[in-house]
Scaffold this motif. Sequence first.
Motif, PDB file in Angstrom:
ATOM      1  N   HIS A  66       0.828  -1.208   0.000  1.00 42.52           N
ATOM      2  CA  HIS A  66       0.000   0.000   0.000  1.00 42.52           C
ATOM      3  C   HIS A  66       0.863   1.259   0.000  1.00 42.52           C
ATOM      4  CE1 HIS A  66      -2.514   3.091   2.280  1.00 42.52           C
ATOM      5  NE2 HIS A  66      -3.056   2.995   1.097  1.00 42.52           N
ATOM      6  N   ALA A  70       0.375   4.359  -2.627  1.00 37.95           N
ATOM      7  CA  ALA A  70      -0.404   5.403  -1.958  1.00 37.95           C
ATOM      8  C   ALA A  70      -0.518   6.646  -2.840  1.00 37.95           C
ATOM      9  CB  ALA A  70       0.257   5.773  -0.627  1.00 37.95           C
ATOM     10  N   GLY A  71      -1.701   7.251  -2.807  1.00 36.00           N
ATOM     11  CA  GLY A  71      -1.935   8.469  -3.584  1.00 36.00           C
ATOM     12  C   GLY A  71      -2.271   8.235  -5.031  1.00 36.00           C
ATOM     13  N   ARG A  73      -5.250   6.581  -6.121  1.00 30.70           N
ATOM     14  CA  ARG A  73      -6.644   6.133  -6.202  1.00 30.70           C
ATOM     15  C   ARG A  73      -6.691   4.610  -6.316  1.00 30.70           C
ATOM     16  NH1 ARG A  73      -9.331  10.128 -10.651  1.00 30.70           N
ATOM     17  NH2 ARG A  73      -7.442   9.478 -11.775  1.00 30.70           N
ATOM     18  N   ASP A  91      -6.671   4.415  -0.356  1.00 31.82           N
ATOM     19  CA  ASP A  91      -6.808   5.859  -0.288  1.00 31.82           C
ATOM     20  C   ASP A  91      -8.270   6.225  -0.047  1.00 31.82           C
ATOM     21  OD1 ASP A  91      -4.123   6.039  -0.860  1.00 31.82           O
ATOM     22  OD2 ASP A  91      -4.442   6.179  -3.020  1.00 31.82           O
ATOM     23  N   ASP A  92      -8.501   7.173   0.837  1.00 37.57           N
ATOM     24  CA  ASP A  92      -9.866   7.516   1.226  1.00 37.57           C
ATOM     25  C   ASP A  92     -10.734   7.902   0.041  1.00 37.57           C
ATOM     26  OD1 ASP A  92      -9.214   7.014   3.831  1.00 37.57           O
ATOM     27  OD2 ASP A  92      -8.819   9.106   4.338  1.00 37.57           O
ATOM     28  N   SER A 166      -7.782  -0.307  -8.612  1.00 36.69           N
ATOM     29  CA  SER A 166      -7.634   1.137  -8.744  1.00 36.69           C
ATOM     30  C   SER A 166      -8.636   1.663  -9.755  1.00 36.69           C
ATOM     31  CB  SER A 166      -6.208   1.484  -9.198  1.00 36.69           C
ATOM     32  OG  SER A 166      -5.963   0.977 -10.493  1.00 36.69           O
TER      33      SER A 166
END
Length: 626
Positions: A66, A70-71, A73, A91-92, A166
Amino acid sequence: MPADFSPIPTAGQDVIALSHQRSQAFGLRQQDAPDATPLPSSALADLLESNRDLFAHARPVMETLHSQIAGTRSMVLLTDSEGAILHALGDDDFLARAQRVALRPGGLWSERYRGTNAIGTALVEGAATQVHAEQHYLRANHFLSCTCAPILDPMGQVVGALDVSSDHRDCHPHTLALVRMSAQMVENHFFGTRFAHALRVHFHAQPGFLGTLMEGIAAFAPDGRLLSANRSARFQFGALSLRALQEQSCGALFGVAPQALRDAALGQPGQVLPLYLSHGVKVMARVEMQAPPLQVTVEAPPRRGAVTQHKPAPVALSGLRYLATGDPQVARVLDRVGKVLGRDVPVLILGETGTGKELLARAIHHDSPRRAAPFVAVNCAAIPETLIESELFGHEDGAFTGARRKGRAGLVQQAHGGTLFLDEIGDMPLPMQARLLRVLQERLVTPLGGSQPVPVDVAVVCATHCNLREMMAAGRFREDLYYRLNGLAVRLPPLRERTDLEVIMQRLLLAAAEGGAVPALDAEVRRLLLRCRWPGNLRQMAGVLRTALLLADGEALIRRSHLPEDFLEALDAAAPDGAAAPPAGLRERASDAVQQALAAHGGNVSAAARALGVSRNTIYRHLQRR
């Protein structure tokens, strides 16, 4: 290292068409709206409990994977052998969209429920699979690009799968290689735990791959009978099935008697020796045999997300004296800590990431009267809320209704008589903070499903990089727990504040050399290292020096040309008067160092970047240049 190397096979080009046919046979229609209702929380808890071993070995690998994506999507998912999602990290901004199609814990992603998708199709094919956008059978999933690889247990059975999903616009060409290598890393961790006390042969035709993800590992019984072999070993043995290999002995596979291998393991531990496979290929091998432990251990990889129990290490490596390197701030910390050893005073270690908080916790345990008892480390940020109560406090028989009904002692109870190290204590959920406080005050723990409290005697050491006072003010950390844990608070200074950098550099070079010759630092390199602000602290410095040692390649001096490219670029950017550009030829040598680091860390980009003291983007940049 070839970016596409992995014994885990990749599904063929006709896989999507065949999967669409199966989807139709299941009665699914492309326009169907998938059921986004996940399993009930109780059923998910049972599912996690029945897949405890898989989850324990996959979790730290998932966290590393992860961090690499990260960043973007994206999210990382772990499933069981039927495609039920056990755990997810992401990612949120992407998680909200993913939850609408049940791409979250408790979601069912077999082909029967979701049609063609990377998870379900990879499990059917038994091979790493990518499904992009419109290749998904259900139109509702066309916004996804997914890559999945199955995970085998140590006996070669599919127990789950690792997936990266993703937004289809963010599909990355390296994802397939990352997922395949990560799944194989989980398998090797699993294998190493299962056969920790067997006679193990680690081998590869290229000696540089020993100790990496690509090495073959074969485990043998005392009589020489093969117990199991990992994917790489089966591949090197000629792609034979595990059942076929289990009918052979180490004599048939390597041409040596088991006693000869045992003698090599016991008489020359760590020695690399040549062996010959049955088809004549020469391999270099390292033989290991570990005696069974005298006490039960919690086995998991020692990295973020791991829960580990450690034997006391030698004084020279882990005592408080080893940490005394001449810095007044550190000396004050060690002096204060030394005065409360064995006095039942909880210690709270504060400091930035990479300053050595766990190293100090180990030293406290080692020098305390509890040194012969367990040291149990718990990363409070890594255990899912659905499992943290069971992990910390244990559970009685029948507490779960799934396949694993047998009770289990929690980590607090396992630390009885020793030291409980609660790392990242600031990330513990509030409900668990209340229960932990009660356990620490009463010295009693009641397992889930139980009514009889169990006495526990533990020394408590906590660590965090967070500002707990600010968290208390915001209502995110209990004030009563803070004062219960804060018997003695000490702060480890970041490297930029320390005065003992030259001593630290020498010790890190000695450790990186692993008993070999240690070159000196020339005057310019010493000035550069002392000028750096070291935002990554000890971890970053260790990576920079290890890379420099590799690039020096036996030379008597480490020069500027041996330092990592990103390190020099950062220093040059920070210099007010601008510094000279790296000399010609550095890029080529740095690329070689990247390849070596990737090989040494099994293709793990984040681990290689940390070891080299560079960013992940630099690793990707060198891969793209190849």
